[in-house]
Design an enzyme around this catalytic site. Structure first.
Site: not given
Ligand code: ATP
Ligand code: MG
Length: 146
Positions: A11, A51, A114, A128
């Site tokens: 990212k 997203y 993250n 994706e």
């Molecule tokens: P990713 O899809 O990026 O691999 P993930 O599967 O661990 O991460 P998801 O629940 O799919 O997490 O969320 C997608 C992304 O949205 C997260 O990686 C983070 O960047 C953001 N995100 C998730 N939860 C929160 C939150 N509570 N507040 C802010 N941003 C969030």
């Protein structure tokens, strides 16, 4: 164990922190093969579409904003159990909960910034991967001992 492919994104925070190489090295060290990779700067419509599954979540707008703040590195990783293995290498979404040595524990600034994304299931991985790469852009090669 099934051979799988998964989509990885380093990212904008990961690119700006200078950990592109560290992230790719971690994937390779854990046996994941990089079969495609490129750097690009997501447009707002691209980030919104990528997203879209999170459209109704309170963090959607902010997440789209963040993902367009700078370039990202998208890669296709291949290997046995690549989807789960990549998520293990990344660590928990919130770095506060991420295991020691994971990319998010090492580099993430918070739950949003993250550092890395990884597909979460075979169907989402396929969607994706095709979001960023044509089938002809995925390479095939054998890993050999160093
Ligand atoms: P990713 O899809 O990026 O691999 P993930 O599967 O661990 O991460 P998801 O629940 O799919 O997490 O969320 C997608 C992304 O949205 C997260 O990686 C983070 O960047 C953001 N995100 C998730 N939860 C929160 C939150 N509570 N507040 C802010 N941003 C969030
Ligand atoms: Mg996810």
């Amino acid at each position: 164990m099934a051979k799988e492919r998964t989509l990885s994104i380093i990212k904008p925070d990961g690119v700006k922190k200078g950990v592109i190489g560290a992230c790719l090295a971690a994937f390779e060290a854990k046996g994941l093969k990089i079969v495609a990779t490129k750097m690009l700067h997501l447009s707002r419509p691209q980030a919104e579409a990528f997203y879209a599954v999170h459209r109704e979540r309170p963090f959607y707008k902010s997440l789209v904003e963040f993902m367009t703040t700078g370039p990202v590195v998208v890669s296709v990783l291949e290997g046995d159990d690549a989807i789960a293995k990549n998520r293990e290498i990344m660590g928990a979404t919130n770095p506060a909960n991420a295991a020691e040595g994971t990319l998010r524990k090492l580099y993430a600034s918070g739950i949003e910034e993250n550092t890395v994304h990884g597909s979460d299931a075979p169907e989402t991985a396929a969607t994706e991967i095709s979001f960023f790469f044509a089938a002809s852009e995925l390479q095939s090669y054998e890993r050999v001992k160093k």
